[in-house]
Design a protein around this motif. Structure first.
Motif, mmCIF file in Angstrom:
data_model
loop_
_atom_site.group_PDB
_atom_site.id
_atom_site.type_symbol
_atom_site.label_atom_id
_atom_site.label_comp_id
_atom_site.label_asym_id
_atom_site.label_seq_id
_atom_site.Cartn_x
_atom_site.Cartn_y
_atom_site.Cartn_z
ATOM 1 N N GLU A 148 0.830 -1.198 0.000
ATOM 2 C CA GLU A 148 0.000 0.000 0.000
ATOM 3 C C GLU A 148 0.869 1.254 0.000
ATOM 4 O OE1 GLU A 148 -3.156 0.172 -0.431
ATOM 5 O OE2 GLU A 148 -3.291 -1.995 -0.561
ATOM 6 N N VAL A 149 2.001 1.198 0.709
ATOM 7 C CA VAL A 149 2.917 2.348 0.692
ATOM 8 C C VAL A 149 3.413 2.598 -0.730
ATOM 9 C CG1 VAL A 149 5.175 3.135 1.453
ATOM 10 C CG2 VAL A 149 3.599 2.178 3.093
ATOM 11 N N ALA A 150 3.700 1.511 -1.461
ATOM 12 C CA ALA A 150 4.148 1.675 -2.841
ATOM 13 C C ALA A 150 3.057 2.323 -3.682
ATOM 14 C CB ALA A 150 4.550 0.323 -3.423
ATOM 15 N N SER A 151 1.787 1.941 -3.459
ATOM 16 C CA SER A 151 0.735 2.547 -4.280
ATOM 17 C C SER A 151 0.530 4.011 -3.908
ATOM 18 C CB SER A 151 -0.558 1.748 -4.172
ATOM 19 O OG SER A 151 -0.837 1.457 -2.852
ATOM 20 N N ILE A 152 0.670 4.341 -2.605
ATOM 21 C CA ILE A 152 0.559 5.759 -2.219
ATOM 22 C C ILE A 152 1.701 6.562 -2.838
ATOM 23 C CG2 ILE A 152 0.692 7.329 -0.256
ATOM 24 C CD1 ILE A 152 -0.840 5.260 1.332
ATOM 25 N N LEU A 153 2.896 5.945 -2.876
ATOM 26 C CA LEU A 153 4.043 6.622 -3.502
ATOM 27 C C LEU A 153 3.762 6.916 -4.967
ATOM 28 C CD1 LEU A 153 7.092 7.436 -3.417
ATOM 29 C CD2 LEU A 153 7.548 5.153 -4.235
ATOM 30 N N LEU A 154 3.176 5.924 -5.660
ATOM 31 C CA LEU A 154 2.845 6.131 -7.073
ATOM 32 C C LEU A 154 1.841 7.268 -7.235
ATOM 33 C CD1 LEU A 154 2.458 2.703 -8.848
ATOM 34 C CD2 LEU A 154 3.824 4.627 -9.542
ATOM 35 N N LEU A 155 0.801 7.277 -6.377
ATOM 36 C CA LEU A 155 -0.221 8.323 -6.471
ATOM 37 C C LEU A 155 0.408 9.687 -6.228
ATOM 38 C CD1 LEU A 155 -3.229 9.043 -6.658
ATOM 39 C CD2 LEU A 155 -3.336 8.824 -4.197
ATOM 40 N N ALA A 156 1.233 9.782 -5.170
ATOM 41 C CA ALA A 156 1.877 11.060 -4.860
ATOM 42 C C ALA A 156 2.765 11.504 -6.007
ATOM 43 C CB ALA A 156 2.689 10.928 -3.573
ATOM 44 N N ALA A 157 3.492 10.536 -6.606
ATOM 45 C CA ALA A 157 4.384 10.895 -7.705
ATOM 46 C C ALA A 157 3.587 11.399 -8.903
ATOM 47 C CB ALA A 157 5.233 9.692 -8.101
ATOM 48 N N LEU A 158 2.440 10.775 -9.183
ATOM 49 C CA LEU A 158 1.670 11.224 -10.343
ATOM 50 C C LEU A 158 1.119 12.617 -10.105
ATOM 51 C CD1 LEU A 158 -0.076 7.974 -11.476
ATOM 52 C CD2 LEU A 158 1.908 9.104 -12.382
ATOM 53 N N ILE A 159 0.562 12.857 -8.882
ATOM 54 C CA ILE A 159 0.048 14.203 -8.592
ATOM 55 C C ILE A 159 1.192 15.214 -8.640
ATOM 56 C CG2 ILE A 159 -1.053 15.621 -6.836
ATOM 57 C CD1 ILE A 159 -2.536 13.130 -5.939
ATOM 58 N N GLY A 160 2.344 14.832 -8.075
ATOM 59 C CA GLY A 160 3.484 15.731 -8.092
ATOM 60 C C GLY A 160 3.942 16.046 -9.502
ATOM 61 N N ALA A 161 3.942 15.032 -10.369
ATOM 62 C CA ALA A 161 4.360 15.266 -11.754
ATOM 63 C C ALA A 161 3.419 16.244 -12.438
ATOM 64 C CB ALA A 161 4.411 13.939 -12.510
ATOM 65 N N ILE A 162 2.101 16.092 -12.175
ATOM 66 C CA ILE A 162 1.149 17.019 -12.807
ATOM 67 C C ILE A 162 1.386 18.427 -12.288
ATOM 68 C CG2 ILE A 162 -1.278 17.599 -12.957
ATOM 69 C CD1 ILE A 162 -1.871 14.608 -12.801
ATOM 70 N N VAL A 163 1.572 18.573 -10.968
ATOM 71 C CA VAL A 163 1.750 19.914 -10.397
ATOM 72 C C VAL A 163 3.032 20.561 -10.931
ATOM 73 C CG1 VAL A 163 2.195 21.139 -8.258
ATOM 74 C CG2 VAL A 163 0.428 19.406 -8.344
ATOM 75 N N ILE A 164 4.121 19.755 -11.008
ATOM 76 C CA ILE A 164 5.405 20.325 -11.439
ATOM 77 C C ILE A 164 5.349 20.758 -12.907
ATOM 78 C CG2 ILE A 164 7.816 19.758 -11.862
ATOM 79 C CD1 ILE A 164 7.674 17.953 -9.436
ATOM 80 N N ALA A 165 4.738 19.918 -13.734
ATOM 81 C CA ALA A 165 4.738 20.214 -15.158
ATOM 82 C C ALA A 165 3.614 21.162 -15.562
ATOM 83 C CB ALA A 165 4.630 18.918 -15.960
ATOM 84 N N TRP A 166 2.811 21.617 -14.591
ATOM 85 C CA TRP A 166 1.692 22.503 -14.915
ATOM 86 C C TRP A 166 2.205 23.824 -15.450
ATOM 87 C CZ3 TRP A 166 -3.355 20.878 -14.180
ATOM 88 C CH2 TRP A 166 -4.334 21.839 -14.394
ATOM 89 N N SER A 167 1.605 24.272 -16.541
ATOM 90 C CA SER A 167 2.021 25.549 -17.091
ATOM 91 C C SER A 167 1.198 26.651 -16.444
ATOM 92 C CB SER A 167 1.815 25.554 -18.601
ATOM 93 O OG SER A 167 2.074 26.811 -19.118
ATOM 94 N N LYS A 168 1.879 27.629 -15.810
ATOM 95 C CA LYS A 168 1.144 28.665 -15.090
ATOM 96 C C LYS A 168 0.715 29.805 -15.986
ATOM 97 C CE LYS A 168 2.803 27.036 -10.921
ATOM 98 N NZ LYS A 168 3.847 26.004 -10.901
ATOM 99 N N THR A 169 1.305 29.893 -17.176
ATOM 100 C CA THR A 169 0.916 30.990 -18.065
ATOM 101 C C THR A 169 -0.347 30.595 -18.802
ATOM 102 O OG1 THR A 169 2.369 30.015 -19.692
ATOM 103 C CG2 THR A 169 3.257 31.798 -18.368
ATOM 104 N N LYS A 170 -1.310 31.516 -18.841
ATOM 105 C CA LYS A 170 -2.542 31.239 -19.525
ATOM 106 C C LYS A 170 -2.384 31.492 -21.025
ATOM 107 C CE LYS A 170 -5.190 29.801 -16.332
ATOM 108 N NZ LYS A 170 -6.150 30.514 -15.536
#
Lengths: 170, 102
Positions: A148-170
């Motif tokens: 379960e820790v591994a699956s939480i890590l995967l979820l956190a990594a996916l959310i983190g990847a989306i947040v990091i790669a998010w483009s802030k310029t409209k």
């Protein structure tokens, strides 16, 4: 030399050759394709180790997801004008010496280890390693919490990847 | 049958090639590829030890599953970082990303 040994040697040579091309070739897309070849070789090694499930997971996760993701990233970050320079650091001889020293050290340590030439024990009658793995991964007395820790890590990594790669310029 | 030493030496060689890639490549994506090779050699080692020394003990396989998950998350976050850096600085060459150097 049994046939299995010959297969192992061929696959190992292809895998190591592919890995060498990954770290030395100049074109990054070619490097990613050599990486795919190398990962296929490792999947075959997994089959030789009686771990068919991991061979399938290797093909699906590493080749199907990770290598393709890398090819996408390479295409998204290309600098056509500046890709022509050297792709290797000026300090690469030092890296080579360090790497060779590490391999020599590992080789010596392995040679001096007593159990190194052991042969694989056969599985007990009626023992299915894959079934055992499946039961242990979801049993509370086994490895449920690490799983379960591994699956939480995967979820956190996916959310983190989306947040990091998010483009802030409209 | 294949002796255990073959797998271990193969994994050591693969790890060293990956390490050379990490240490010598300029491009950040190529560095990530080297890390992938190193993680794969760890997987080979884990499965070889599971198969040869204690096939009734499932922990080696469980570790391999977790290494798979860690590798997938590492690549996802790493590539997101690389794309984010590329968007701001138009480069992913590791030695040009030196804001923290001074």
């Amino acid at each position: 030399m049994t046939p299995l040994q010959i297969i192992f040697l061929i696959v190992a040579a292809i895998t190591l050759g592919g890995a060498l091309m990954v770290v030395t070739t100049r074109n990054l897309v070619h490097a990613a394709l050599w990486l795919v070849l190398s990962l296929f070789g490792i999947a075959i090694i997994f089959v030789l180790l009686d771990a068919g499930f991991f061979a399938v997971a290797q093909v699906v996760i590493y080749i199907g997801a990770i290598a393709i993701l890398m090819i996408f990233a390479i295409m998204l970050t290309r600098r056509v004008a500046k890709d022509s320079g050297p792709q290797i650091n000026a300090t690469w001889p030092i890296a080579g010496i360090v790497t060779l020293a590490l391999f020599g050290g590992l080789f010596t340590v392995l040679q001096n280890w007593q159990q190194i030439h052991v042969l694989p024990p056969s599985f007990p009658e009626g023992y299915d390693p894959l079934q055992q793995l499946g039961v242990e991964l979801v049993s509370p007395n086994g490895y449920l919490i690490p799983f379960e820790v591994a699956s939480i890590l995967l979820l956190a990594a996916l959310i983190g990847a989306i947040v990091i790669a998010w483009s802030k310029t409209k | 049958m294949i002796p255990l030493s073959w797998y271990l030496i193969f994994a050591a060689a693969l790890f060293c090639i990956g390490l050379f890639g990490v240490l010598s490549r300029k491009n950040a994506i190529a560095i990530l590829m080297g890390i992938e090779l190193m993680l794969n050699s760890v997987n080979v080692n884990l499965l070889a030890f599971w198969r040869y020394l204690n096939p009734n003990f499932v922990a080696g396989q469980v570790f391999t599953v977790i290494v798979f998950a860690v590798a997938a998350s590492e690549v996802a976050v790493g590539l997101a970082l690389i794309i984010s850096i590329y968007r701001r600085r138009s480069t992913i060459v590791a030695e040009e990303i030196n804001l923290l150097k001074y």
